[in-house]
Write an enzyme that holds these catalytic residues in place. Structure first.
Site, PDB file in Angstrom:
ATOM      1  CG  HIS A 111       8.799 -33.395 -22.377  1.00  0.00           C
ATOM      2  ND1 HIS A 111       9.029 -35.031 -22.647  1.00  0.00           N
ATOM      3  CD2 HIS A 111      10.068 -33.070 -23.011  1.00  0.00           C
ATOM      4  CE1 HIS A 111      10.247 -35.150 -23.273  1.00  0.00           C
ATOM      5  NE2 HIS A 111      10.877 -34.165 -23.418  1.00  0.00           N
ATOM      6  CD  GLU A 121      10.690  -9.418 -17.913  1.00  0.00           C
ATOM      7  OE1 GLU A 121      10.370 -10.332 -16.754  1.00  0.00           O
ATOM      8  OE2 GLU A 121      10.411  -8.070 -17.697  1.00  0.00           O
ATOM      9  NE  ARG A 179       4.156   1.217  -1.534  1.00  0.00           N
ATOM     10  CZ  ARG A 179       5.420   0.710  -1.647  1.00  0.00           C
ATOM     11  NH1 ARG A 179       6.202   1.068  -1.981  1.00  0.00           N
ATOM     12  NH2 ARG A 179       5.541  -0.207  -0.466  1.00  0.00           N
ATOM     13  CD1 TRP A 228      -2.224  -4.641  -4.788  1.00  0.00           C
ATOM     14  CD2 TRP A 228      -2.118  -5.932  -2.991  1.00  0.00           C
ATOM     15  NE1 TRP A 228      -2.340  -5.885  -5.214  1.00  0.00           N
ATOM     16  CE2 TRP A 228      -2.164  -6.724  -4.106  1.00  0.00           C
ATOM     17  CE3 TRP A 228      -1.677  -6.656  -1.807  1.00  0.00           C
ATOM     18  CZ2 TRP A 228      -1.798  -8.173  -4.149  1.00  0.00           C
ATOM     19  CZ3 TRP A 228      -1.491  -7.926  -1.925  1.00  0.00           C
ATOM     20  CH2 TRP A 228      -1.699  -8.732  -3.055  1.00  0.00           C
ATOM     21  CE  LYS A 259       7.953  -0.564 -10.386  1.00  0.00           C
ATOM     22  NZ  LYS A 259       8.221  -1.555 -11.497  1.00  0.00           N
ATOM     23  CE  LYS A 266       7.190  -6.275 -18.051  1.00  0.00           C
ATOM     24  NZ  LYS A 266       8.035  -6.957 -17.078  1.00  0.00           N
ATOM     25  CG  ASN A 303       2.994  -1.050   3.183  1.00  0.00           C
ATOM     26  OD1 ASN A 303       2.313  -2.039   2.708  1.00  0.00           O
ATOM     27  ND2 ASN A 303       4.099  -0.615   2.484  1.00  0.00           N
ATOM     28  N   GLY A 304       1.555  -3.298   5.153  1.00  0.00           N
ATOM     29  CA  GLY A 304       2.116  -4.347   5.742  1.00  0.00           C
ATOM     30  C   GLY A 304       1.099  -5.735   6.028  1.00  0.00           C
ATOM     31  CD  GLU A 352       4.098  -7.612 -15.462  1.00  0.00           C
ATOM     32  OE1 GLU A 352       3.892  -7.681 -14.512  1.00  0.00           O
ATOM     33  OE2 GLU A 352       5.087  -7.297 -15.960  1.00  0.00           O
ATOM     34  CB  CYS A 398      -1.101   0.177   1.292  1.00  0.00           C
ATOM     35  SG  CYS A 398      -1.769  -1.407   1.592  1.00  0.00           S
TER      36      CYS A 398
HETATM   37  C1  G6P Z   1       6.366  -6.899  -8.599  1.00  0.00           C
HETATM   38  C2  G6P Z   1       6.740  -6.205  -9.816  1.00  0.00           C
HETATM   39  C3  G6P Z   1       7.742  -6.790 -10.911  1.00  0.00           C
HETATM   40  C4  G6P Z   1       8.976  -7.021 -10.116  1.00  0.00           C
HETATM   41  C5  G6P Z   1       8.694  -7.882  -8.882  1.00  0.00           C
HETATM   42  C6  G6P Z   1       9.804  -7.650  -7.986  1.00  0.00           C
HETATM   43  O1  G6P Z   1       5.841  -8.012  -9.202  1.00  0.00           O
HETATM   44  O2  G6P Z   1       5.440  -5.865 -10.663  1.00  0.00           O
HETATM   45  O3  G6P Z   1       7.854  -5.742 -11.812  1.00  0.00           O
HETATM   46  O4  G6P Z   1       9.931  -7.635 -10.944  1.00  0.00           O
HETATM   47  O5  G6P Z   1       7.557  -7.223  -7.855  1.00  0.00           O
HETATM   48  O6  G6P Z   1      10.117  -6.743  -7.388  1.00  0.00           O
HETATM   49  P1  G6P Z   1      11.475  -6.014  -6.941  1.00  0.00           P
HETATM   50  O7  G6P Z   1      11.237  -4.613  -6.592  1.00  0.00           O
HETATM   51  O8  G6P Z   1      11.911  -6.798  -5.858  1.00  0.00           O
HETATM   52  O9  G6P Z   1      12.363  -6.035  -8.145  1.00  0.00           O
END
Ligand code: G6P
Length: 612
Positions: free
Chosen positions: A508, A485, A27, A76, A607, A489, A102-103, A492, A2
């Site tokens: 497989h 990756e 966030r 969140w 994020k 992308k 937050n937490g 998500e 959050c």
């Molecule tokens: C979230 C973000 C990702 C990121 C991951 C790890 O899922 O949306 O973009 O790769 O967290 O976050 P960090 O801050 O540890 O790279």
């Protein structure tokens, strides 16, 4: 995950809080709220379900909530569905304490039962309400200062928290407590600011204090006092944040993600230049000397999300160039696996935010086991950066879009530099070879720019994929890491189911999912594996797949197989991830835009994931 903002000063608080929250919406964005106090009057609390703009409309941009001291929150959801009732701030039964959090409070049920027995009642399903009422309980029980009450509560609470609280008896003041969740405090011109993340207050101040774990703060106009768990006052150094305020704005781009894609050449070259002096790698700022590098027996890379994908690519590069054993692990798995760690091993924790709960816990697990830790982190002063033995800062600047692009690219660069330095120091490559690799790395920013300049072709291709049900990304070796990756992308931000598969594994299981028209993207940047992956693409085509090939200029015969081809400039195959990921970022972006989705704030995501 959050977002938290706080302000006390001479200006009106609500507009500053709303502005700060707008920078933190990445966030969490399922609900938001404000608590503002006008002098000695009762604190006013306003909350709204949904995006921040609902709260902005409800408060007329903050104008309808007068007062110069306040706290704000964007949520969140963890405990309790997204709703106005569960939104923060939360208030104790008689309005004595108001707080945002937050937490996660792990023992909230036990604490709630205790408070119920003491006569407290609960209106929400949140753990935060429990924390607020616990603080209120101790405040009244001992009749001491807010710091003492918070202190008592901290000792009882298990879990993680960044808390910002206001007490009825202390107008114009905010109290802060922190354990394992990020929080910074800033001062400027006799006014004070609180935020869970730098961008929220960057416009107002760059002078910040980092509050440590299990510490508290009393925030008054332009004056912040810190306390440890014993209630003793502690001194903190005021630090300057180098990020500039514009870096956290969209600068004319429709979305942060597109802006951040465009910032990659600069972010990559800044990160590279920070560790290259006169064409040579210089890790003195990271604090890793040659003797240390020689003494390391193996490397454990631990990370989450895209940072984990960086680790996957780094594993191939490190093992191939430096011939050192590397193991890559998801932080959430690593920490509960009771890992067997070699005492001469090096743990590399990769994290953009430096606050990801699982990555932080993994770092601590490594430290408890007595092995050296190196963090590759973007946010200066973040928890992971502060706790690791060594830090390699990526210089991506603030990244706002939930889907990472530029931070990922800079993490890759950091891992290549490490691989080259390990390879050279351990005698696997000569000084001259290392210089050549460094020269090649210096061409990467320009090559990324060239790919971005050609984005319209991908935009056109993406427009045809908006209705896709499934997309598969296949590749071998480094191309598999790129596929991971690319697939993330895509899924998500476009909500299209996608999977990355090691091309040799298709037979497989995954190949049974291929239907007429299913898009399969083959990644082919590794010359040694090119023909093998092409064969796997052909196998998909024979079962009806529609093929996209992503390869290097020169491999034109791919056009005999693929229905659509994207070329990237030539580079050393070890560094191909840095180029091949760009078209895949653009593809995910354009599919998402085409579907009319919220690119920067995809549903259910946040994020930085500061809860387990
Ligand atoms: C979230 C973000 C990702 C990121 C991951 C790890 O899922 O949306 O973009 O790769 O967290 O976050 P960090 O801050 O540890 O790279």
């Amino acid at each position: 995950m959050c977002g938290i903002v706080g302000f006390t000063g001479r200006h009106q608080a609500a507009p500053i809080l709303l502005d700060g929250l707008s920078k933190l919406e990445y966030r969490g964005y399922d609900s938001a709220g404000l608590a503002v106090r006008d002098g000695e009057n009762e604190t006013e609390v306003i909350k709204a379900k949904g995006r921040l703009k609902v709260l902005m409309e409800k408060t007329n941009g903050g104008e309808s909530v007068p007062g110069t001291c306040g706290i704000g929150h964007t949520r969140w959801a963890t405990h309790g569905e997204p709703s106005e009732m569960n939104a923060h701030p939360h208030v104790s039964d008689d309005g004595n304490v108001v707080a945002v959090h937050n937490g996660i409070i792990e023992n909230y049920q036990e604490l709630k039962d205790k408070l119920l027995r003491k006569g407290y009642s609960f209106y929400s399903a949140t753990d935060t309400e429990v924390a607020v009422k616990l603080v209120d309980y101790y405040y009244k029980k001992y009749g001491e200062s807010p710091i003492e009450a918070v202190n008592h509560a901290m000792v009882r609470i298990r879990g993680s928290y960044a808390l910002a609280m206001m007490f009825r008896d202390y107008p114009g003041e905010i109290y802060v407590a922190r354990k394992d969740s990020p929080m910074i405090l800033g001062v400027q011109d006799g006014e004070s600011y609180i935020a869970s993340d730098v961008p929220a207050i960057l416009k107002y101040t760059r002078n910040v204090y980092y509050i440590g774990n299990m510490e508290m703060a009393r925030v008054r106009m332009g004056e912040i006092t810190f306390y440890n768990l014993d209630g003793d006052e502690i001194q903190k150094e005021l630090k300057t944040v180098e990020w500039d305020a514009e870096a956290a704005e969209k600068a004319g781009f429709e979305h942060f993600m597109m802006k951040e894609i465009h910032e990659q050449p600069r972010a990559v070259s800044d990160t590279l230049n920070s560790v290259i002096k006169d064409g040579k790698i210089d890790l003195s700022e990271v604090g890793m000397d040659e003797e240390m590098i020689r003494s390391i027996s193996r490397i454990y890379i631990v990370a989450c999300g895209s940072a984990y994908h960086v680790g996957m690519a780094a594993q191939y590069v490190l093992e191939d160039l430096a011939r050192i054993p590397v193991r890559v692990e998801l932080a959430s798995e690593f920490r509960y696996r009771n890992p067997i760690l070699d005492k001469d091993g090096l743990a590399v924790i990769i994290s953009q935010s430096g606050e990801t709960a699982d990555s932080l816990a993994a770092l601590r697990e490594c430290k408890t086991n007595g092995i050296r830790t190196l963090a590759i982190v973007n946010v200066i002063g973040s928890s992971i950066a502060r706790e690791a033995d060594n830090v390699f800062y990526t210089l991506a600047g603030p990244e706002i879009s939930v889907a990472t692009t530029k931070a990922y690219s800079t993490q890759l660069i950091a891992s290549y530099v490490l691989a080259l330095q390990f390879a050279k120091v351990r005698g696997q490559i000569t000084e001259e070879q290392c210089d050549e690799y460094v020269k090649e790395l210096q061409t990467i920013p320009d090559k990324i720019s060239r790919i971005i300049d050609d984005k319209e072709r991908l935009q056109w291709f993406a427009s045809k994929q908006a209705n896709a049900k499934d997309i598969f990304f296949i590749g071998r070796g480094i191309d598999y890491a790129i596929s991971l990756e690319g697939s993330l992308k895509m899924k998500e931000i476009s909500y299209i189911h996608s999977e990355a598969y090691a091309a040799g594994e298709l037979k497989h299981g995954t190949i049974s999912l291929i239907e007429d028209g299913t898009l399969v993207i083959g990644v082919l940047t590794q010359p040694k594996l090119y023909e093998k992956t092409v064969s796997n693409m052909v196998e998909c085509k024979s079962r009806g797949a529609y093929l996209m090939g992503l390869t290097t200029f020169g491999n034109y015969n791919i056009e005999d197989t693929a229905d659509f081809t994207v070329y990237i400039p030539k580079t050393d195959p070890h560094f191909a991830t840095s180029l091949a990921v760009i078209p895949l970022q653009l593809l995910g972006y354009y599919v998402s835009v085409n579907k009319g989705l919220d690119v920067d704030k995809p549903r259910n995501l946040a994020k930085s994931v500061t809860v387990e």
